[in-house]
Scaffold this active site. Structure first.
Site, mmCIF file in Angstrom:
data_model
loop_
_atom_site.group_PDB
_atom_site.id
_atom_site.type_symbol
_atom_site.label_atom_id
_atom_site.label_comp_id
_atom_site.label_asym_id
_atom_site.label_seq_id
_atom_site.Cartn_x
_atom_site.Cartn_y
_atom_site.Cartn_z
ATOM 1 N N HIS A 243 0.817 -1.209 0.000
ATOM 2 C CA HIS A 243 0.000 0.000 0.000
ATOM 3 C C HIS A 243 0.856 1.266 0.000
ATOM 4 C CE1 HIS A 243 -3.345 2.560 1.904
ATOM 5 N NE2 HIS A 243 -3.864 2.095 0.794
ATOM 6 N N LYS A 245 3.283 4.403 -1.138
ATOM 7 C CA LYS A 245 3.423 5.339 -2.254
ATOM 8 C C LYS A 245 4.749 6.061 -2.066
ATOM 9 C CE LYS A 245 -1.229 5.022 -1.475
ATOM 10 N NZ LYS A 245 -1.849 4.490 -0.254
ATOM 11 N N ASP A 250 17.088 10.711 -7.499
ATOM 12 C CA ASP A 250 18.531 10.867 -7.246
ATOM 13 C C ASP A 250 18.910 10.675 -5.780
ATOM 14 O OD1 ASP A 250 18.871 11.362 -9.936
ATOM 15 O OD2 ASP A 250 18.811 13.538 -9.721
ATOM 16 N N HIS A 427 -9.301 11.495 2.444
ATOM 17 C CA HIS A 427 -8.413 10.342 2.279
ATOM 18 C C HIS A 427 -7.064 10.533 2.979
ATOM 19 C CE1 HIS A 427 -5.932 7.390 -0.142
ATOM 20 N NE2 HIS A 427 -6.999 6.663 0.126
ATOM 21 N N LYS A 429 -4.192 10.606 5.813
ATOM 22 C CA LYS A 429 -3.893 9.706 6.937
ATOM 23 C C LYS A 429 -2.891 10.419 7.835
ATOM 24 C CE LYS A 429 -4.302 6.959 2.957
ATOM 25 N NZ LYS A 429 -5.380 6.127 3.113
ATOM 26 N N ASP A 434 -0.511 17.543 20.171
ATOM 27 C CA ASP A 434 -0.045 18.733 20.908
ATOM 28 C C ASP A 434 0.578 19.805 20.017
ATOM 29 O OD1 ASP A 434 -0.926 17.429 23.140
ATOM 30 O OD2 ASP A 434 1.065 16.923 23.906
#
Length: 509
Positions: A243, A245, A250, A427, A429, A434
């Protein structure tokens, strides 16, 4: 049962033979098929029992197999955890951890923290490293990328600047307008002599076709599919998906976060005209860990397809050690997946949220926490900590949506605040604690991300990006509706039953 789908195919083959041989005896055939199904269900139940799953998952499987045996067997064939594959992933983990330790050993002095952090942040970096996270890296800059327009603009700009290599990895990559635009940019760089490696998940990107990939291959781009769902065995279980990404240019510029590649992530779909997401751009020492994670996945997925080894990548071209001298704060990258029993990301999130003194703000598209996470949030709210959960008012999954709402009651009763994002699909996450520590990545607040998927998150300490994350939260709350306990408890019996049922079957999926 090492391969549930194989057993099912054998069963149906046997049944077909019996249908042919015993077509004159309906009673004998009925008895035989019934006995065969019974043996299959008992066998699957035994495997589930000895796997020592969570009580919720075990109970859910037993109930489905008992009440809906045919559907239960088919679901297990698709979603059941394969022990042989689990062992394969665990073996991979041990080898690659050793190799990553070698990378860190060679860069030990470079990775020492030089930026002063407060006592809590230092303690968290040490605890998270014990959980399996990489060392915290200073001399690293991060930039919060809000939604698809900002994210793809930055990624395309970085690709255009590439001189040596581009590593790109996605769970979902679509062959639509933005997917084609990114592909063509990669093709151009490959023609210019840049090394391009393209890794995609076999399930999430199952719509990619040969005609889309062929121009990439002709340009010299190396392409690997992570755990194809179709193989010589016809069909694999769909668990243990990658899952993550990741884009690395470089070894100096990196990207990770919630966004896949597709037009819908730019808000170009009728269902979700607004796709609210967050991504992260990283430059500096933290790229060591991000690069190592990509290479782990690449070497695993390409094993048997080429003769690559870690030795080919253990050099300054892939790990240049770029430092940003005026950077503030620190970044710690954490990865987890079925190749480890550590639950590194789940434990990291618990440690970060457990350190809260004033506030815990969470954005997640799917809120299906395990018992430990739910208990921590509930007790934090009772203790007077400002616990807020931001989730999509309109979801892309009825199961996840209804299952998520089944967890709201104990949190609302404890004093937590829950916000339903109303402009489109939420979507992102993200966890913010604090106003000083934040996490952003690919992992949802659910058991699948904690245990089954390969995921990655970045923990940000005391940097400007953390303040940018707070700014986005405050803006998102303005576009959300707060769920009040007085109205929420008036849900119909039908709605509550649906929520409970979806919560029951969610561990299966």
């Amino acid at each position: 049962m090492k391969k549930p789908i194989v057993q099912l195919l054998l069963i149906f083959t046997i049944v077909s033979i019996v249908l042919f041989l015993l077509n004159t005896s309906y009673i004998s055939l009925y008895t035989f098929v019934g006995a065969l199904w019974s043996i299959t269900i008992v066998g699957i139940s035994f495997v589930i029992f000895i796997e020592n799953r969570s009580p919720q998952s075990t109970l859910a499987w037993f109930l489905v197999l008992a009440l809906l045996p045919i559907i239960g067997v088919l679901l297990y064939a698709i979603f059941g955890r394969s022990r042989w594959r689990r062992k394969k992933h665990l073996h991979r983990s041990e080898e690659q951890r050793k190799l990553f330790r070698e990378i860190l050993e060679g860069r030990r002095l470079e990775l020492l923290l030089t930026v002063p952090l407060n006592e809590r942040s230092i303690h968290l970096t040490e605890v998270i490293q014990k959980f399996g996270g990489g060392p915290a890296a200073d001399r690293t800059t991060t930039k919060l990328l809000t939604n698809g327009d900002q994210t793809f603009s930055e990624i395309l700009r970085a690709i255009e600047q590439a001189k040596h290599h581009i590593h790109i990895q996605y769970y979902i990559y679509k062959s639509d307008e933005i997917g084609t635009k990114v592909r063509d940019a990669l093709i151009q760089k490959a023609k210019d002599g840049v090394i391009v490696r393209f890794l995609y998940d076999g399930l999430g990107s199952n719509t990619l076709r040969r005609r889309f990939l062929q121009p990439m291959k002709e340009a010299g781009i190396e392409i690997v599919e992570f755990d194809p769902i179709f193989s010589a065995w016809l069909l694999e279980t769909v668990n243990y998906r990658n899952h993550r990404k990741i884009v690395i240019v470089d070894g100096e510029i990196g990207f990770t976060g919630g966004l896949n590649v597709g037009d819908e992530y730019l808000g170009r779909s009728k269902k979700f005209p607004v796709w609210r997401d967050s991504h992260l751009k990283i430059e500096g020492k933290a790229l060591y860990k991000l690069q190592a994670i990509f290479l782990e996945d690449w070497l695993y997925a390409s094993s048997g397809l080429n003769t690559y080894s870690w030795d080919q990548f253990m050099n300054r071209q892939y790990f240049p050690g770029k430092e940003i001298s005026n950077a503030e704060g620190a970044v710690q990258i954490v990865a987890s997946g079925p190749s480890s029993d550590d639950k590194s990301i789940r434990n990291t999130l618990l440690a970060v949220m457990g350190s809260a003194k004033k506030s815990i703000w969470i954005a997640t598209p799917y809120f299906i926490p395990d018992q430990e996470t739910l208990t921590l949030l509930r007790l934090s709210a009772i203790a007077g900590i400002d616990v807020r959960i931001l989730y999509p008012g309109k979801s892309d999954s009825i199961i996840s949506d209804q299952a998520s709402q089944s967890y709201f009651t104990p949190l609302l009763k404890a004093g937590a605040s829950i916000y339903s994002y109303k402009d489109g699909f939420m979507h992102a996450k993200i966890v913010l604690v604090d106003d000083t520590i934040a996490t952003i990545g690919t992992a949802n607040m659910d058991v699948r991300s904690f245990e089954l998927n390969y995921e990655i998150i970045s923990v940000l300490y005391e940097s400007k990006t953390v303040h940018d994350i707070k700014r986005d939260f405050e803006e998102d709350f303005k576009h959300s509706t707060e769920i009040k306990w007085n109205s929420f408890q008036k849900r119909s019996i039908k709605k509550r039953i649906l929520e409970s049922f979806m919560r029951l079957i969610s561990p299966l999926l």
